[in-house]
Design an enzyme around this catalytic site. Structure first.
Site, mmCIF file in Angstrom:
data_model
loop_
_atom_site.group_PDB
_atom_site.id
_atom_site.type_symbol
_atom_site.label_atom_id
_atom_site.label_comp_id
_atom_site.label_asym_id
_atom_site.label_seq_id
_atom_site.Cartn_x
_atom_site.Cartn_y
_atom_site.Cartn_z
ATOM 1 N N GLU A 40 0.913 -1.186 0.169
ATOM 2 C CA GLU A 40 0.045 0.016 -0.051
ATOM 3 C C GLU A 40 0.822 1.386 -0.018
ATOM 4 O O GLU A 40 0.398 2.167 -0.619
ATOM 5 C CB GLU A 40 -0.985 -0.178 1.183
ATOM 6 C CG GLU A 40 -2.241 -1.090 1.068
ATOM 7 C CD GLU A 40 -3.086 -0.718 -0.124
ATOM 8 O OE1 GLU A 40 -2.968 0.108 -0.608
ATOM 9 O OE2 GLU A 40 -3.449 -1.696 -0.307
ATOM 10 N N TYR A 121 -6.684 6.133 4.500
ATOM 11 C CA TYR A 121 -6.746 4.878 3.490
ATOM 12 C C TYR A 121 -5.921 3.893 3.761
ATOM 13 O O TYR A 121 -6.355 2.804 3.789
ATOM 14 C CB TYR A 121 -6.431 5.570 2.174
ATOM 15 C CG TYR A 121 -6.274 4.613 1.121
ATOM 16 C CD1 TYR A 121 -6.996 4.034 0.560
ATOM 17 C CD2 TYR A 121 -4.710 4.158 0.587
ATOM 18 C CE1 TYR A 121 -7.067 2.769 -0.364
ATOM 19 C CE2 TYR A 121 -4.633 3.048 -0.019
ATOM 20 C CZ TYR A 121 -5.643 2.309 -0.586
ATOM 21 O OH TYR A 121 -5.469 1.356 -1.451
ATOM 22 N N ASP A 139 -9.565 5.486 -1.831
ATOM 23 C CA ASP A 139 -8.648 6.058 -2.493
ATOM 24 C C ASP A 139 -8.940 6.693 -3.794
ATOM 25 O O ASP A 139 -10.397 6.779 -3.855
ATOM 26 C CB ASP A 139 -7.467 5.190 -2.935
ATOM 27 C CG ASP A 139 -8.013 4.042 -3.891
ATOM 28 O OD1 ASP A 139 -9.216 3.884 -4.309
ATOM 29 O OD2 ASP A 139 -7.178 3.295 -4.496
#
Length: 343
Positions: A40, A121, A139
């Site tokens: 991520e 996020y 996102d």
């Protein structure tokens, strides 16, 4: 159909579509939180295809939180080379040290968000994918998907916080991590910024928009443009480099430079004024490097010398490297890496 009903109706068709169409990506091999976290962070500001090889190499060298926490910074930045936004790697290491000291990986979005470099996020993504929490990860892809489904004619930034709150109750009781990823995947594969593939979309029937009209685009501010002159100091044995002290790329290795455009004559005058007398100077080339909010217009000169230039006060921050060290061991960002071809 009301907003809550639409959101609640997403899980079943999206999960069925995801099972048949999801991409085979290295970070989907398992749901280990460290692996998910690394992916991520890498995928922020980086395309999937560009991140894949870096991810595999990074995990091979640093397979655990403890390994990342103990990694020398030079090695860490070298592993990150090519991904840009090096502050991401530095924050990851700070967070890894906190996790290692704690003895466990945080398992809720609220705890995860307290780690350096982990925003709302990323915290939601790890919490849902690795720990099965009903924690949305909203996102740009997900904002685009939801704005079109719900018909929200607002800019992305205005919608993001709203969707975090609205999406949480719509999470299924099982496969919460897959639901998070199915929303991302829909935005990446079908609900594209331009020319979305609406006829292939598993939730086209409840979509308000069926076009690329939403979300509304916010005009981006113009990038600041800066001139820069780069000096490629070298001799037969290697070259001189330094650590960048401030601003963009702070803490990373760079060639000596000054933020102004110098002609060849001005460059010679500049070096003489700094105390360097025995030098052969020739123009190397130009390069434009584009950052998110900044453009560097770079003019480079090869400055070949037999002097120990680091002994001069103006160049005391420089350190000598062999060419092999510069290419294999030093994390030289792409903004300066193009200069290596002149060595």
């Amino acid at each position: 159909m009301e907003r809550k009903e639409k959101l609640a109706a997403l899980a079943a068709p999206l999960l069925a579509w995801y099972d048949k169409n999801r991409r085979d990506l290295p970070w989907r091999e398992n749901t280990d939180p460290y692996r998910v976290w690394v992916s991520e962070i890498m995928l922020q500001q980086t395309r999937v295809e560009a991140a894949k090889d870096h991810y595999i190499r990074f995990l091979r060298e640093l397979p655990t939180v403890s390994a990342l926490a103990a990694c020398p910074e030079d090695k860490l930045l070298k592993l990150w080379e090519g991904l840009g936004y090096y502050s991401r790697a530095k924050n990851m290491q700070k967070a890894a040290r906190e996790i290692a000291a704690r003895g466990r990986f945080p398992d809720t979005a609220e705890e995860l968000e307290k780690l350096p470099g982990v925003g709302k996020y990323t915290a939601g993504a790890i919490a849902s994918i690795s720990f099965g929490k009903p924690s949305p990860a909203v996102d740009g892809n997900v904002v685009r998907v939801l704005s079109r489904i719900l018909g929200d004619a607002e800019p992305q930034d205005a919608l993001r916080g709203r969707y975090f709150a609205e999406l949480a109750p719509a999470y299924p009781k099982e496969r919460r991590g897959d639901f998070t990823q199915s929303l991302m995947e829909l935005g990446a594969l079908l609900c594209l910024p331009a020319s979305p593939k609406c006829l292939l979309c598993p939730v086209c029937g409840i979509c308000e928009t069926k076009s690329d009209a939403l979300p509304l685009k916010k005009e981006k501010p113009a990038r600041k443009e800066t001139d820069m002159t780069v000096f490629i100091f070298k001799n037969e044995g290697g070259l001189w480099l330094k650590k960048r002290e401030s601003g963009v790329l702070s803490g990373l290795t760079e060639f000596y430079n000054t933020e102004e455009k110098l002609s060849a004559a001005q460059a010679e005058t500049f070096l003489c004024a700094a105390g360097l007398q025995n030098v052969s100077l020739k123009r190397a080339g130009t390069h434009k490097h584009v950052f998110t909010h900044l453009i560097w217009h770079m003019t480079a000169y090869i400055a070949e010398t037999g002097e120990n230039i680091a002994a001069l006060p103006a160049f005391s921050a420089l350190r000598f490297y062999t060419k092999e060290e510069a290419e294999k061991s030093i994390s030289l960002p792409s903004a300066f890496r193009w200069c290596l071809k002149f060595i």
